[in-house]
Design a protein around this motif. Sequence first.
Motif, PDB file in Angstrom:
ATOM      1  N   LEU A  68      36.889  31.093  33.104  1.00 33.06           N
ATOM      2  CA  LEU A  68      36.563  30.517  34.406  1.00 33.06           C
ATOM      3  C   LEU A  68      37.820  30.331  35.245  1.00 33.06           C
ATOM      4  CD1 LEU A  68      34.495  29.242  36.348  1.00 33.06           C
ATOM      5  CD2 LEU A  68      34.941  27.053  35.198  1.00 33.06           C
ATOM      6  N   ARG A  69      38.881  29.844  34.636  1.00 33.76           N
ATOM      7  CA  ARG A  69      40.150  29.660  35.356  1.00 33.76           C
ATOM      8  C   ARG A  69      40.663  30.989  35.906  1.00 33.76           C
ATOM      9  NH1 ARG A  69      45.582  30.241  34.188  1.00 33.76           N
ATOM     10  NH2 ARG A  69      46.925  28.863  35.408  1.00 33.76           N
ATOM     11  N   GLN A  70      40.628  32.020  35.083  1.00 36.16           N
ATOM     12  CA  GLN A  70      41.105  33.331  35.529  1.00 36.16           C
ATOM     13  C   GLN A  70      40.239  33.884  36.660  1.00 36.16           C
ATOM     14  OE1 GLN A  70      44.069  34.690  34.560  1.00 36.16           O
ATOM     15  NE2 GLN A  70      43.632  35.972  36.331  1.00 36.16           N
ATOM     16  N   GLN A  71      38.939  33.667  36.580  1.00 32.58           N
ATOM     17  CA  GLN A  71      38.049  34.127  37.648  1.00 32.58           C
ATOM     18  C   GLN A  71      38.338  33.384  38.957  1.00 32.58           C
ATOM     19  OE1 GLN A  71      34.282  33.368  35.746  1.00 32.58           O
ATOM     20  NE2 GLN A  71      34.101  35.479  34.993  1.00 32.58           N
ATOM     21  N   LEU A  72      38.638  32.098  38.872  1.00 37.79           N
ATOM     22  CA  LEU A  72      38.987  31.335  40.074  1.00 37.79           C
ATOM     23  C   LEU A  72      40.312  31.819  40.663  1.00 37.79           C
ATOM     24  CD1 LEU A  72      37.940  27.765  38.908  1.00 37.79           C
ATOM     25  CD2 LEU A  72      36.979  29.002  40.862  1.00 37.79           C
ATOM     26  N   ILE A  73      41.273  32.096  39.807  1.00 32.99           N
ATOM     27  CA  ILE A  73      42.566  32.613  40.280  1.00 32.99           C
ATOM     28  C   ILE A  73      42.369  33.963  40.957  1.00 32.99           C
ATOM     29  CG2 ILE A  73      44.791  33.551  39.499  1.00 32.99           C
ATOM     30  CD1 ILE A  73      44.835  31.276  37.415  1.00 32.99           C
ATOM     31  N   ASP A  74      41.566  34.830  40.368  1.00 30.88           N
ATOM     32  CA  ASP A  74      41.307  36.145  40.957  1.00 30.88           C
ATOM     33  C   ASP A  74      40.574  36.023  42.294  1.00 30.88           C
ATOM     34  OD1 ASP A  74      42.512  37.271  38.749  1.00 30.88           O
ATOM     35  OD2 ASP A  74      40.614  37.789  37.763  1.00 30.88           O
ATOM     36  N   LYS A  75      39.655  35.082  42.399  1.00 24.95           N
ATOM     37  CA  LYS A  75      38.870  34.933  43.616  1.00 24.95           C
ATOM     38  C   LYS A  75      39.692  34.355  44.764  1.00 24.95           C
ATOM     39  CE  LYS A  75      34.715  32.768  45.497  1.00 24.95           C
ATOM     40  NZ  LYS A  75      34.223  33.907  46.226  1.00 24.95           N
ATOM     41  N   TYR A  76      40.470  33.306  44.484  1.00 24.64           N
ATOM     42  CA  TYR A  76      41.177  32.603  45.556  1.00 24.64           C
ATOM     43  C   TYR A  76      42.644  32.995  45.685  1.00 24.64           C
ATOM     44  CZ  TYR A  76      36.954  29.872  45.740  1.00 24.64           C
ATOM     45  OH  TYR A  76      35.651  29.498  45.874  1.00 24.64           O
ATOM     46  N   HIS A  77      43.154  33.804  44.792  1.00 19.28           N
ATOM     47  CA  HIS A  77      44.532  34.298  44.848  1.00 19.28           C
ATOM     48  C   HIS A  77      45.543  33.156  44.920  1.00 19.28           C
ATOM     49  CE1 HIS A  77      42.790  38.231  45.306  1.00 19.28           C
ATOM     50  NE2 HIS A  77      42.096  37.797  46.339  1.00 19.28           N
ATOM     51  N   GLU A  78      45.284  32.124  44.146  1.00 19.30           N
ATOM     52  CA  GLU A  78      46.221  31.007  44.024  1.00 19.30           C
ATOM     53  C   GLU A  78      46.677  30.944  42.577  1.00 19.30           C
ATOM     54  OE1 GLU A  78      45.348  27.275  45.747  1.00 19.30           O
ATOM     55  OE2 GLU A  78      44.252  28.144  47.433  1.00 19.30           O
ATOM     56  N   PRO A  79      47.978  30.934  42.329  1.00 18.89           N
ATOM     57  CA  PRO A  79      48.467  31.031  40.951  1.00 18.89           C
ATOM     58  C   PRO A  79      48.286  29.768  40.115  1.00 18.89           C
ATOM     59  CG  PRO A  79      50.287  30.769  42.469  1.00 18.89           C
ATOM     60  CD  PRO A  79      49.060  30.920  43.310  1.00 18.89           C
ATOM     61  N   ASP A  80      48.222  28.601  40.742  1.00 20.71           N
ATOM     62  CA  ASP A  80      48.167  27.366  39.969  1.00 20.71           C
ATOM     63  C   ASP A  80      46.843  26.640  40.188  1.00 20.71           C
ATOM     64  OD1 ASP A  80      48.887  25.388  38.251  1.00 20.71           O
ATOM     65  OD2 ASP A  80      50.604  24.672  39.394  1.00 20.71           O
ATOM     66  N   ILE A  81      45.853  27.038  39.429  1.00 22.77           N
ATOM     67  CA  ILE A  81      44.561  26.367  39.419  1.00 22.77           C
ATOM     68  C   ILE A  81      44.361  25.857  38.005  1.00 22.77           C
ATOM     69  CG2 ILE A  81      42.072  26.625  39.667  1.00 22.77           C
ATOM     70  CD1 ILE A  81      42.581  28.863  41.665  1.00 22.77           C
ATOM     71  N   ARG A  82      44.058  24.591  37.895  1.00 21.72           N
ATOM     72  CA  ARG A  82      43.861  23.994  36.578  1.00 21.72           C
ATOM     73  C   ARG A  82      42.390  23.658  36.376  1.00 21.72           C
ATOM     74  NH1 ARG A  82      49.349  20.362  36.674  1.00 21.72           N
ATOM     75  NH2 ARG A  82      50.674  22.140  37.158  1.00 21.72           N
ATOM     76  N   VAL A  83      41.881  23.994  35.223  1.00 21.90           N
ATOM     77  CA  VAL A  83      40.481  23.740  34.886  1.00 21.90           C
ATOM     78  C   VAL A  83      40.456  22.907  33.606  1.00 21.90           C
ATOM     79  CG1 VAL A  83      38.275  24.796  34.282  1.00 21.90           C
ATOM     80  CG2 VAL A  83      39.761  25.910  35.949  1.00 21.90           C
ATOM     81  N   ASN A  84      39.802  21.749  33.667  1.00 20.26           N
ATOM     82  CA  ASN A  84      39.721  20.851  32.519  1.00 20.26           C
ATOM     83  C   ASN A  84      38.280  20.427  32.295  1.00 20.26           C
ATOM     84  OD1 ASN A  84      42.587  20.653  32.138  1.00 20.26           O
ATOM     85  ND2 ASN A  84      42.645  19.289  33.898  1.00 20.26           N
TER      86      ASN A  84
END
Length: 155
Positions: A37-53
Amino acid sequence: MPPRPGKTLLTSVLCTLLLASACSSGLVKSLTELARLRQQLIDKYHEPDIRVNLQNSRNLTIIFVNSPLNQQAAAARAKRAQEAAKFVVSHYQAIREIGSIWVYFAAYETRLIIFHYSRSVDAFAFDNTGSETYPGPNEKVDDRTPVARFNSARN
């Protein structure tokens, strides 16, 4: 004849290992889904620092760290938070087990290697269908207003 200490120790170790492996299969699956899920969010929004907990297996938090949206209006962050919540609902397999989705925007800064500063810019809460449960930036909350909740199962 009392059991030998070596036999008891071996039995205890085997039982502990079996219990740990049984519990860890769910943990490994959960961590794998969160990483995906974290990788999919990074790919979608093109932001390198997204944290998923995942907290207590019920509360999913997504933190956009040092997002360009931190410098924009609150409405832009609210729109991104809503999009991210809908994205999570459609892409996270265990969404039915989740009670709430929290989307945060945070600013992190490090000075002189050892001093770390963090500041929460905005926070938004959603249920497991992606509907907002916490007022957005344009809604005012009056703490004096009574809150009525109805549970149809209990009537």
